[in-house]
Enzyme design. Sequence first.
Site, short mmCIF file in Angstrom:
data_model
loop_
_atom_site.label_atom_id
_atom_site.label_comp_id
_atom_site.label_asym_id
_atom_site.label_seq_id
_atom_site.Cartn_x
_atom_site.Cartn_y
_atom_site.Cartn_z
CB CYS B 103 11.98 12.56 10.95
SG CYS B 103 13.73 12.61 11.30
CB VAL B 104 7.12 12.47 10.51
CG1 VAL B 104 5.69 11.99 10.61
CG2 VAL B 104 7.81 12.35 11.86
#
Lengths: 169, 104
Positions: B103-104
């Site tokens: 996600c990051v």
Amino acid sequence: MTTTEHAAVVPSFGEDQAGRKLAIICSKGNLDMAYPGLVLANAALGEGVETHLFFTFWGFDMINRKTMADLKLTLLGNTAMHLPQGLGGIPGMTALATHQMRKAIDDLGIPEVPEFLQQIVDSGGHLWACRMSADMQGLEEADLFEEVEAIISAADFIELTAGAQLLFI
Amino acid sequence: MPTTTIDGHVISIDNEGFLTDPDEWSEDLGKSLAAQIGVDLTDEHWRAIRFVRSDFVEQGETATLRRIGVVGGIPVKTMFALFPQKPAKKLAYVAGLPKPHGCV
């Protein structure tokens, strides 16, 4: 006899989505409620979506230089922690919960709030501060994270995010 | 499994067109893939490509922009300049890797 030329299969990188815009209103100042907006903003920017974040009310703590690196997680009022609420009132419990969440976030390689905001700006994201919140807290631009573009009114934000999809967190 | 031919390279791809076998990749193919998406490869692009390729071998997954910045030493801003709009996905495509899942 004819031969058929097959066109090469190449992924679409969403050129058809050009012009998509996302507005995220960050209204909370707890450590756990800071991250959803940051993660989604970062994801949207990585997909080429123009992204604006508006910090208002408690969300101001995310861009206030004095508090942004010191957001906290508390058990109190948070039934999703699945612990007796009475524990939350014990001195030191908020510090312990905050420490554990910071560690969990760090273990995943996810940055702390100030660094995450910088990554969002470096990815082309826009940060805006709410005029009313600034006035209520007696804060000026100099008190805020340096990458905040301006303190603007709610009406200004609505105007500059015309046509955007909107998330309220 | 579908295949497609790009500049004479026959490659196995998923439904979107990403390579499914990183071992089918070569630098020559990388140039062709970049050309398909309108990217002219410079030394800086190659630095990013080589980092994600070697990181994939070690980690078994494609590096996110965050990891490319922190571990690979290529700032996020630079990545958006090198591969505009969708840097992580475009880099993965050119490097013959799956899209990043982090996600990051």
